[in-house]
Scaffold this motif. Structure first.
Motif, PDB file in Angstrom:
ATOM      1  N   GLU A   1     -22.379  62.168 -67.904  1.00  0.00           N
ATOM      2  CA  GLU A   1     -21.981  63.498 -67.425  1.00  0.00           C
ATOM      3  C   GLU A   1     -22.100  63.523 -65.909  1.00  0.00           C
ATOM      4  N   SER A   2     -21.002  63.816 -65.238  1.00  0.00           N
ATOM      5  CA  SER A   2     -21.054  63.869 -63.777  1.00  0.00           C
ATOM      6  C   SER A   2     -21.853  65.083 -63.333  1.00  0.00           C
ATOM      7  N   THR A   3     -22.640  64.875 -62.276  1.00  0.00           N
ATOM      8  CA  THR A   3     -23.403  65.993 -61.698  1.00  0.00           C
ATOM      9  C   THR A   3     -22.893  66.299 -60.300  1.00  0.00           C
ATOM     10  N   ARG A   4     -21.702  65.774 -59.963  1.00  0.00           N
ATOM     11  CA  ARG A   4     -21.190  66.003 -58.618  1.00  0.00           C
ATOM     12  C   ARG A   4     -21.014  67.506 -58.399  1.00  0.00           C
TER      13      ARG A   4
ATOM     14  N   LEU B   1     -24.369  53.202 -63.445  1.00  0.00           N
ATOM     15  CA  LEU B   1     -23.246  52.948 -64.357  1.00  0.00           C
ATOM     16  C   LEU B   1     -22.784  54.289 -64.925  1.00  0.00           C
ATOM     17  N   ASN B   2     -21.736  54.829 -64.315  1.00  0.00           N
ATOM     18  CA  ASN B   2     -21.216  56.121 -64.765  1.00  0.00           C
ATOM     19  C   ASN B   2     -20.106  55.908 -65.783  1.00  0.00           C
ATOM     20  N   VAL B   3     -20.385  56.231 -67.043  1.00  0.00           N
ATOM     21  CA  VAL B   3     -19.325  56.150 -68.054  1.00  0.00           C
ATOM     22  C   VAL B   3     -18.719  57.549 -68.209  1.00  0.00           C
TER      23      VAL B   3
ATOM     24  N   VAL C   1     -31.352  56.464 -68.905  1.00  0.00           N
ATOM     25  CA  VAL C   1     -30.223  57.311 -69.275  1.00  0.00           C
ATOM     26  C   VAL C   1     -30.254  58.540 -68.371  1.00  0.00           C
ATOM     27  N   ASP C   2     -29.115  58.758 -67.697  1.00  0.00           N
ATOM     28  CA  ASP C   2     -29.012  59.870 -66.752  1.00  0.00           C
ATOM     29  C   ASP C   2     -28.469  61.065 -67.539  1.00  0.00           C
ATOM     30  N   THR C   3     -29.370  61.895 -68.030  1.00  0.00           N
ATOM     31  CA  THR C   3     -28.946  63.034 -68.844  1.00  0.00           C
ATOM     32  C   THR C   3     -29.909  64.199 -68.671  1.00  0.00           C
TER      33      THR C   3
ATOM     34  N   ARG D   1     -23.384  56.454 -51.264  1.00  0.00           N
ATOM     35  CA  ARG D   1     -22.012  56.955 -51.053  1.00  0.00           C
ATOM     36  C   ARG D   1     -21.925  58.471 -50.932  1.00  0.00           C
ATOM     37  N   LYS D   2     -23.062  59.153 -50.751  1.00  0.00           N
ATOM     38  CA  LYS D   2     -23.015  60.625 -50.796  1.00  0.00           C
ATOM     39  C   LYS D   2     -22.380  61.224 -49.544  1.00  0.00           C
ATOM     40  N   ARG D   3     -21.996  62.489 -49.688  1.00  0.00           N
ATOM     41  CA  ARG D   3     -21.144  63.126 -48.681  1.00  0.00           C
ATOM     42  C   ARG D   3     -21.787  63.206 -47.294  1.00  0.00           C
TER      43      ARG D   3
ATOM     44  N   VAL E   1     -35.825  58.103 -68.988  1.00  0.00           N
ATOM     45  CA  VAL E   1     -34.882  59.219 -68.897  1.00  0.00           C
ATOM     46  C   VAL E   1     -34.839  59.653 -67.436  1.00  0.00           C
ATOM     47  N   ASN E   2     -33.630  59.655 -66.877  1.00  0.00           N
ATOM     48  CA  ASN E   2     -33.426  60.111 -65.505  1.00  0.00           C
ATOM     49  C   ASN E   2     -32.832  61.511 -65.598  1.00  0.00           C
ATOM     50  N   ASP E   3     -33.659  62.515 -65.328  1.00  0.00           N
ATOM     51  CA  ASP E   3     -33.240  63.895 -65.607  1.00  0.00           C
ATOM     52  C   ASP E   3     -33.127  64.690 -64.306  1.00  0.00           C
TER      53      ASP E   3
ATOM     54  N   ASP F   1     -15.003  61.384 -64.318  1.00  0.00           N
ATOM     55  CA  ASP F   1     -14.936  62.257 -63.141  1.00  0.00           C
ATOM     56  C   ASP F   1     -16.109  62.132 -62.168  1.00  0.00           C
ATOM     57  N   SER F   2     -16.901  61.041 -62.243  1.00  0.00           N
ATOM     58  CA  SER F   2     -17.998  60.921 -61.283  1.00  0.00           C
ATOM     59  C   SER F   2     -17.430  60.837 -59.872  1.00  0.00           C
ATOM     60  N   PHE F   3     -18.230  61.272 -58.881  1.00  0.00           N
ATOM     61  CA  PHE F   3     -17.619  61.486 -57.565  1.00  0.00           C
ATOM     62  C   PHE F   3     -17.121  60.209 -56.914  1.00  0.00           C
ATOM     63  N   SER F   4     -17.773  59.064 -57.162  1.00  0.00           N
ATOM     64  CA  SER F   4     -17.313  57.880 -56.434  1.00  0.00           C
ATOM     65  C   SER F   4     -16.669  56.832 -57.330  1.00  0.00           C
TER      66      SER F   4
ATOM     67  N   VAL G   1     -34.529  52.544 -55.328  1.00  0.00           N
ATOM     68  CA  VAL G   1     -33.304  53.103 -54.748  1.00  0.00           C
ATOM     69  C   VAL G   1     -32.195  53.035 -55.794  1.00  0.00           C
ATOM     70  N   ARG G   2     -31.498  54.163 -55.930  1.00  0.00           N
ATOM     71  CA  ARG G   2     -30.427  54.273 -56.931  1.00  0.00           C
ATOM     72  C   ARG G   2     -29.098  54.064 -56.206  1.00  0.00           C
ATOM     73  N   VAL G   3     -28.392  52.975 -56.545  1.00  0.00           N
ATOM     74  CA  VAL G   3     -27.209  52.593 -55.763  1.00  0.00           C
ATOM     75  C   VAL G   3     -26.048  52.122 -56.647  1.00  0.00           C
ATOM     76  N   HIS G   4     -24.832  52.274 -56.098  1.00  0.00           N
ATOM     77  CA  HIS G   4     -23.635  51.748 -56.763  1.00  0.00           C
ATOM     78  C   HIS G   4     -23.395  50.289 -56.356  1.00  0.00           C
ATOM     79  N   ASP G   5     -23.609  49.996 -55.078  1.00  0.00           N
ATOM     80  CA  ASP G   5     -23.279  48.665 -54.535  1.00  0.00           C
ATOM     81  C   ASP G   5     -24.520  47.784 -54.576  1.00  0.00           C
TER      82      ASP G   5
ATOM     83  N   VAL H   1     -40.794  60.553 -59.222  1.00  0.00           N
ATOM     84  CA  VAL H   1     -40.262  61.765 -58.582  1.00  0.00           C
ATOM     85  C   VAL H   1     -39.089  61.399 -57.671  1.00  0.00           C
ATOM     86  N   ASP H   2     -38.192  62.372 -57.494  1.00  0.00           N
ATOM     87  CA  ASP H   2     -36.967  62.137 -56.715  1.00  0.00           C
ATOM     88  C   ASP H   2     -36.601  63.439 -56.000  1.00  0.00           C
ATOM     89  N   PRO H   3     -36.416  63.394 -54.676  1.00  0.00           N
ATOM     90  CA  PRO H   3     -36.105  64.636 -53.950  1.00  0.00           C
ATOM     91  C   PRO H   3     -34.701  65.173 -54.209  1.00  0.00           C
TER      92      PRO H   3
HETATM   93  N1  HH2 Z   1     -27.556  61.317 -57.962  1.00  0.00           N
HETATM   94  C1  HH2 Z   1     -26.503  61.401 -58.807  1.00  0.00           C
HETATM   95  C2  HH2 Z   1     -26.708  61.322 -60.188  1.00  0.00           C
HETATM   96  N2  HH2 Z   1     -27.944  61.142 -60.702  1.00  0.00           N
HETATM   97  N3  HH2 Z   1     -30.260  60.822 -60.382  1.00  0.00           N
HETATM   98  C3  HH2 Z   1     -31.312  60.718 -59.564  1.00  0.00           C
HETATM   99  N4  HH2 Z   1     -32.550  60.514 -60.066  1.00  0.00           N
HETATM  100  N5  HH2 Z   1     -31.187  60.815 -58.201  1.00  0.00           N
HETATM  101  C4  HH2 Z   1     -29.968  61.021 -57.616  1.00  0.00           C
HETATM  102  O1  HH2 Z   1     -29.902  61.128 -56.363  1.00  0.00           O
HETATM  103  C5  HH2 Z   1     -28.815  61.128 -58.459  1.00  0.00           C
HETATM  104  C6  HH2 Z   1     -29.004  61.030 -59.874  1.00  0.00           C
HETATM  105  C7  HH2 Z   1     -25.117  61.563 -58.270  1.00  0.00           C
HETATM  106  O2  HH2 Z   1     -24.451  60.345 -58.118  1.00  0.00           O
HETATM  107  P1  HH2 Z   1     -23.452  59.642 -59.175  1.00  0.00           P
HETATM  108  O3  HH2 Z   1     -24.130  59.306 -60.441  1.00  0.00           O
HETATM  109  O4  HH2 Z   1     -22.805  58.510 -58.501  1.00  0.00           O
HETATM  110  O5  HH2 Z   1     -22.313  60.722 -59.390  1.00  0.00           O
HETATM  111  P2  HH2 Z   1     -21.987  61.708 -60.573  1.00  0.00           P
HETATM  112  O6  HH2 Z   1     -23.147  62.626 -60.733  1.00  0.00           O
HETATM  113  O7  HH2 Z   1     -20.727  62.394 -60.080  1.00  0.00           O
HETATM  114  O8  HH2 Z   1     -21.769  60.894 -61.817  1.00  0.00           O
END
Ligand code: HH2
Length: 271
Positions: free
Chosen positions: A58-61, A19-21, A92-94, A217-219, A111-113, A24-27, A252-256, A181-183
């Motif tokens: 915060e987008s990390t694209r 859930l990207n709030v 929380v992805d931060t 959805r990655k490149r 926390v997803n860092d 500018d997230s990539f997808s 698995v971290r997914v949009h769909d 852990v996440d590669p």
């Molecule tokens: N990928 C993205 C963001 N956060 N966190 C983990 N743990 N693993 C990932 O592979 C990962 C992540 C990038 O995807 P998305 O959130 O869709 O895009 P954006 O960073 O542009 O918001």
């Protein structure tokens, strides 16, 4: 933790819904900026099989610029609070300690860092709240990470980095059973690196912690399919999710979510 729930890792592959709030997230940039729409989307993902909702402000694209903490807090905290109040498990992805602390206080469980606790305040917040932490590998910074990344041995470098960050996290007082852990698919990696990681994912199990994988959805999927756009990578994503599950991904971290929950469940049956 909301209602004392925690992720039941190992029995089946868990699905983390993105859930990207963000604008500018990539997808999906801009789609879920409105909090009401974001909440509706999160509930849909839970209904369709998400075990956990990953809220990011915060987008990390590749090429993305930093977002000020105040803005990230404004985007993320109300959504985390509302979802946690409904008993939904939230990460929380931060990469900012202040955002992690506020989100954990608002009820996030994880926390997803993507910087694997570069900000020590994140480690302190996670330890204090008894929260889970996803430690992800990234080479470089989002702004520059895709400019010709190079490795001697991509799997060894990722494993060494994650081992060191696990030690750091444990020293900071985060529980051993709370660490993932996440590669870092796509974070300072060429398409070939991403493919190698998926082929050899099983090696990361030696770290002794659940493995999270985010290919959605990655490149590199678009590249492998002859230049498919972001909106046209669903089946390609499905193949990567199946491969990740067969090679030992725990989350698995997914949009769909609806589609990938089916893929994960069916692949679990075949594993
Ligand atoms: N990928 C993205 C963001 N956060 N966190 C983990 N743990 N693993 C990932 O592979 C990962 C992540 C990038 O995807 P998305 O959130 O869709 O895009 P954006 O960073 O542009 O918001």
């Amino acid at each position: 933790m909301p209602g004392g729930r925690w992720l039941d890792v190992g029995r089946r592959t868990l699905v983390m819904g993105v859930l990207n709030v963000t604008p500018d997230s990539f997808s999906d940039g801009g789609r879920w900026l409105d909090p009401d729409r974001a909440l509706r989307h999160a509930r849909d993902m839970v209904r369709h099989g998400a075990d956990l909702i990953d809220v990011g402000g915060e987008s990390t694209r590749p090429g993305a610029g930093p977002v000020p903490a105040r803005e990230e807090l404004r985007r993320v905290v109300p959504v985390v609070e509302a979802l946690a109040a409904e008993g939904i498990l939230v990460s929380v992805d931060t990469s900012k300690g202040v955002v992690a602390e506020a989100a954990l206080r608002a009820g996030a469980a994880v926390v997803n860092d993507v910087t694997a606790l570069r900000d020590r305040a994140t480690a302190r917040a996670a330890a204090r709240h008894g929260a889970g932490v996803i430690l992800m590998h990234m080479k470089g910074e989002p702004r520059t990470m895709q400019k010709a990344p190079r490795y001697e041995n991509v799997m060894a470098e990722i494993a060494d980095f994650l081992r060191a960050r696990l030690e750091f996290a444990l020293r900071a007082g985060i529980g051993r059973d709370k660490l993932f852990v996440d590669p870092g698919i796509g974070f300072g990696k060429t398409a070939e690196h991403n493919e190698t990681i998926l082929r050899r994912l099983g090696e990361l199990r030696q770290l002794g912690h659940p493995v999270v994988v985010g290919t959605s959805r990655k490149r590199f999927i678009g590249t492998a399919l002859g230049g498919r756009g972001i909106g046209d990578r669903l089946f390609g994503t499905a193949a990567t999710v199946a491969a990740a599950v067969l090679r030992g991904a725990d989350v698995v971290r997914v949009h769909d979510v609806r589609e990938m929950s089916d893929v994960a469940r069916m692949t679990d049956v075949l594993r």
